[in-house]
Motif scaffolding. Structure first.
Motif, PDB file in Angstrom:
ATOM      1  N   SER A  67      -2.708   0.559  -4.194  1.00  0.00           N
ATOM      2  CA  SER A  67      -2.499  -0.783  -3.651  1.00  0.00           C
ATOM      3  C   SER A  67      -2.050  -1.696  -4.784  1.00  0.00           C
ATOM      4  O   SER A  67      -2.649  -1.697  -5.871  1.00  0.00           O
ATOM      5  CB  SER A  67      -3.794  -1.307  -3.028  1.00  0.00           C
ATOM      6  OG  SER A  67      -3.619  -2.603  -2.504  1.00  0.00           O
ATOM      7  N   ASN A 112       3.883   5.469  -6.414  1.00  0.00           N
ATOM      8  CA  ASN A 112       2.518   5.955  -6.545  1.00  0.00           C
ATOM      9  C   ASN A 112       2.553   7.341  -7.192  1.00  0.00           C
ATOM     10  O   ASN A 112       3.078   8.300  -6.623  1.00  0.00           O
ATOM     11  CB  ASN A 112       1.864   6.032  -5.165  1.00  0.00           C
ATOM     12  CG  ASN A 112       0.409   6.487  -5.231  1.00  0.00           C
ATOM     13  OD1 ASN A 112      -0.109   6.779  -6.304  1.00  0.00           O
ATOM     14  ND2 ASN A 112      -0.247   6.541  -4.087  1.00  0.00           N
ATOM     15  N   PRO A 155      -4.268   7.058  -2.394  1.00  0.00           N
ATOM     16  CA  PRO A 155      -3.521   5.844  -2.072  1.00  0.00           C
ATOM     17  C   PRO A 155      -3.542   4.853  -3.244  1.00  0.00           C
ATOM     18  O   PRO A 155      -4.448   4.876  -4.088  1.00  0.00           O
ATOM     19  CB  PRO A 155      -4.269   5.278  -0.859  1.00  0.00           C
ATOM     20  CG  PRO A 155      -5.056   6.428  -0.318  1.00  0.00           C
ATOM     21  CD  PRO A 155      -5.411   7.275  -1.494  1.00  0.00           C
ATOM     22  N   GLU A 188       0.862  -1.183   0.000  1.00  0.00           N
ATOM     23  CA  GLU A 188       0.000   0.000   0.000  1.00  0.00           C
ATOM     24  C   GLU A 188       0.900   1.234   0.000  1.00  0.00           C
ATOM     25  O   GLU A 188       1.835   1.334   0.792  1.00  0.00           O
ATOM     26  CB  GLU A 188      -0.905  -0.013   1.225  1.00  0.00           C
ATOM     27  CG  GLU A 188      -1.901  -1.178   1.216  1.00  0.00           C
ATOM     28  CD  GLU A 188      -2.778  -1.219   2.455  1.00  0.00           C
ATOM     29  OE1 GLU A 188      -2.436  -0.527   3.447  1.00  0.00           O
ATOM     30  OE2 GLU A 188      -3.784  -1.948   2.442  1.00  0.00           O
TER      31      GLU A 188
END
Length: 221
Positions: free
Chosen positions: A186, A179, A184, A122
Motif C-alpha cells: 500500500s 510491488n 500486498p 494498493e
C-alpha cells in the motif's frame, strides 16, 4: 409582482455573493494571483477582481475556464456547503478506479483540489502502476510506503522502499511503482500543487457511482 421581483433579485444577489467568496477562497488556496488566474483563463485581473467582490457576473464559458484552472467542475463552484461537509472520508467511500495491472488507485483529497492532492494505491504481488513510467505536470511529489515492499523507478534510477520509507521528486520526472514483495503493498501519493485534470478526477466519481449502483443491486438481490 414587485415583492416577487425583489425576492428573486435578493436570491440572485446572495448566490453571486457566495460565488464571489468561493472564487476568492479557491484562488488564494491555489496560490494564484489575480493576474496569474487571468492569464490561465483568458480574462483580465480587473474583471476577476470585480467578480470576486460580487460586482459583476460571468458567462458560463468563463466560469468553465475558471473551474478548469482550479481542477473542478463548474457545478462545484456553486456548491455552497463546504462548512457542512463531513470532514471524515471512510475507507469504503473512497472514490476508486477499476483495478489494472494488479493496482487499485483511490482518491483521498476532496474536490475541488487546491493546494495538494492525495491518493492511496494498493498493489497485489507483482502489481504496478503500469508497464511504462509516467509523468504529470511539474509539481513536488512524495511517495510513502504504508505497507509492503515496492520498487520506485525514477528516471534512470531505481530505489527499493520498505514500509515507512518515503521518496520525494518532481512529478515531471518519469516514475513507476511496482510491488516487489511477496504480499500486498500500500502506497500513499501526495502532489503539491495538484496536477490532475477535471476529466481525470471525473473518472473516480464515475467509478464511485458504478460501485454504489452495484451495492444497491446486491442489496436488492
Amino acid at each position: 409582482m414587485s415583492q416577487l421581483s425583489d425576492t428573486i433579485t435578493a436570491e440572485t444577489s446572495d448566490q453571486q455573493r457566495l460565488l464571489a467568496e468561493r472564487l476568492r477562497r479557491l484562488r488564494k488556496a491555489s496560490g494564484l494571483s489575480l493576474r496569474q488566474l487571468a492569464d490561465a483563463t483568458g480574462t483580465s485581473a480587473s474583471f476577476l477582481s470585480q467578480l470576486e467582490r460580487g460586482l459583476t457576473g460571468a458567462s458560463t464559458s468563463t466560469l468553465i475556464r475558471i473551474a478548469n484552472a482550479f481542477g473542478c467542475s463548474i457545478s462545484e463552484l456553486f456548491a455552497f456547503t463546504d462548512s457542512a461537509q463531513n470532514p471524515v472520508l471512510r475507507r469504503k467511500d473512497r472514490p476508486t478506479l477499476p483495478e489494472m495491472s494488479g493496482h487499485r488507485k483511490m482518491l483521498l483529497s476532496r474536490r475541488p483540489l487546491t493546494q495538494f492532492e492525495a491518493y492511496v494505491s494498493e498493489f497485489e504481488p507483482g502489481g504496478s502502476t503500469g508497464d511504462e513510467a509516467y509523468s504529470h505536470g511539474d509539481s513536488h511529489e512524495m511517495i510513502l510506503v504504508l505497507a509492503g515492499k515496492v520498487q520506485i523507478d525514477l528516471g534512470p534510477q531505481s530505489y527499493q522502499l520498505d514500509e515507512g520509507d518515503s521518496i520525494e521528486f518532481q512529478s515531471s520526472i518519469p516514475h513507476r511503482v511496482a510491488n516487489t514483495g511477496k504480499g500486498p503493498a500500500s502506497v500513499l501519493f501526495v502532489t503539491s500543487p495538484p496536477t490532475s485534470t477535471t476529466g481525470y478526477l471525473d473518472t473516480f466519481r464515475a467509478g464511485l457511482s458504478e460501485r454504489s449502483g452495484e451495492d444497491r443491486t446486491h442489496v436488492k438481490n
